[in-house]
Design an enzyme around this catalytic site. Structure first.
Site, short mmCIF file in Angstrom:
data_model
loop_
_atom_site.label_atom_id
_atom_site.label_comp_id
_atom_site.label_asym_id
_atom_site.label_seq_id
_atom_site.Cartn_x
_atom_site.Cartn_y
_atom_site.Cartn_z
N LYS A 14 26.37 -11.00 24.46
CA LYS A 14 25.97 -12.21 24.01
C LYS A 14 25.16 -12.14 22.45
O LYS A 14 25.62 -12.68 21.73
CB LYS A 14 24.95 -13.05 24.71
CG LYS A 14 25.55 -13.22 26.28
CD LYS A 14 24.76 -14.13 27.08
CE LYS A 14 23.19 -13.72 27.38
NZ LYS A 14 23.42 -12.42 28.41
N ARG A 128 21.92 0.84 26.51
CA ARG A 128 21.17 0.21 25.82
C ARG A 128 19.74 0.49 25.74
O ARG A 128 19.10 0.52 24.75
CB ARG A 128 21.33 -1.23 25.80
CG ARG A 128 20.48 -2.42 24.79
CD ARG A 128 20.80 -3.77 25.19
NE ARG A 128 20.19 -4.35 25.94
CZ ARG A 128 20.29 -5.40 26.50
NH1 ARG A 128 21.27 -6.21 25.96
NH2 ARG A 128 19.62 -6.03 27.30
N ARG A 145 17.96 -7.85 37.58
CA ARG A 145 18.41 -8.76 36.60
C ARG A 145 19.88 -9.29 36.69
O ARG A 145 20.27 -10.37 36.76
CB ARG A 145 18.33 -8.50 35.18
CG ARG A 145 16.92 -8.32 34.50
CD ARG A 145 16.75 -7.44 33.38
NE ARG A 145 17.39 -7.92 32.26
CZ ARG A 145 17.81 -7.00 31.38
NH1 ARG A 145 17.75 -5.70 31.40
NH2 ARG A 145 18.56 -7.56 30.42
P1 AMP Z 1 17.58 -11.74 27.56
O1 AMP Z 1 17.26 -11.01 26.13
O2 AMP Z 1 18.26 -12.99 27.45
O3 AMP Z 1 18.42 -10.75 28.36
O4 AMP Z 1 16.31 -12.09 28.32
C1 AMP Z 1 15.21 -11.20 28.69
C2 AMP Z 1 14.48 -11.58 29.83
O5 AMP Z 1 13.81 -12.92 29.21
C3 AMP Z 1 15.15 -12.28 31.17
O6 AMP Z 1 15.38 -11.10 32.01
C4 AMP Z 1 14.05 -13.31 31.64
O7 AMP Z 1 13.25 -12.96 32.23
C5 AMP Z 1 13.55 -13.96 30.09
N1 AMP Z 1 14.55 -15.03 29.72
C6 AMP Z 1 15.42 -15.13 28.67
N2 AMP Z 1 15.84 -16.32 28.85
C7 AMP Z 1 15.50 -17.04 29.75
C8 AMP Z 1 15.69 -18.40 30.29
N3 AMP Z 1 16.64 -18.96 29.67
N4 AMP Z 1 15.04 -18.67 31.34
C9 AMP Z 1 14.51 -18.01 32.03
N5 AMP Z 1 14.11 -16.71 31.62
C10 AMP Z 1 14.31 -16.10 30.51
#
Ligand code: AMP
Length: 189
Positions: A14, A128, A145
């Site tokens: 993404k 990563r 996750r």
């Molecule tokens: P990402 O960088 O999108 O993989 O997000 C890393 C972490 O941030 C996730 O594993 C969640 O703990 C938190 N996070 C990011 N976006 C959200 C969201 N929309 N809702 C809840 N937690 C989020």
């Protein structure tokens, strides 16, 4: 004005594809993960709360995320398009996004679902982690996750199908082929 939801499991690409969309279309990009990591870096109260969830591979509570999202969105002013990357991750977040956009007389144009098989996600995230140094890119947290993705986030696929916004994107293969499919979907939206 286009509102693009870029969707997929952790490691589906993404962030990488969002950067390419920004470069080609000049859209604004909201990555809720990046917003939270900045808050952590800056040592804010929100950052302290977020860190506990992130390090455990859990989602931040919906109410908190929805407020953050609306304030970042409103800070953009008038733009050609916005990419939502990592939001929504739950059905309440998708419902909140829909009403937030409706209040602003707009809507999600398309939801792009980057599909990548589980073994490849695992490989990509471990690799990563070796480069990014992200605390949550270790094997144990990655597994959590991915479970959270299956339980809380993947039901959004049917939700967006029902909303008529869903588009499948094959998330494996050459980066540029994936990007070309994404551009087709954006141009049609
Ligand atoms: P990402 O960088 O999108 O993989 O997000 C890393 C972490 O941030 C996730 O594993 C969640 O703990 C938190 N996070 C990011 N976006 C959200 C969201 N929309 N809702 C809840 N937690 C989020």
């Amino acid at each position: 004005m286009k509102n693009i939801v870029i969707f997929g499991a952790p490691g589906s690409g993404k962030g990488t594809q969002s950067d390419k969309i920004v470069e080609k279309y000049g859209f604004k990009h909201i990555s809720t993960g990046d917003v939270l990591r900045d808050e952590i870096k800056n040592g804010t109260e929100l950052g302290k709360t977020a860190k506990e969830y992130i390090d455990n591979g859990q989602l931040i509570p919906d109410s908190l995320m929805i407020d953050i999202l609306a304030s970042v969105y409103d800070s953009f002013g008038k733009v050609e398009g916005v990419i939502f990357d990592g939001f929504p991750r739950t059905i309440p977040q998708a419902e909140a996004l829909k009403s937030m956009l409706a209040e602003r007389n707009t809507e999600v144009s398309v939801m792009l679902d980057l599909e990548v098989p589980e073994e490849e996600l695992m490989d990509r995230l471990i690799k990563r982690g070796q480069i990014s140094g992200r605390a949550d890119d270790n094997e144990e947290t990655i597994k959590k996750r991915l479970t959270v993705y299956h339980n809380q986030t993947s039901p959004l696929i049917d939700w967006y199908k029902a909303d008529g916004k869903y588009t499948y994107i094959k998330g494996t293969g050459a980066l540029d082929t994936i990007f070309a499919d994404i551009c087709d979907a954006i141009d049609k939206a």
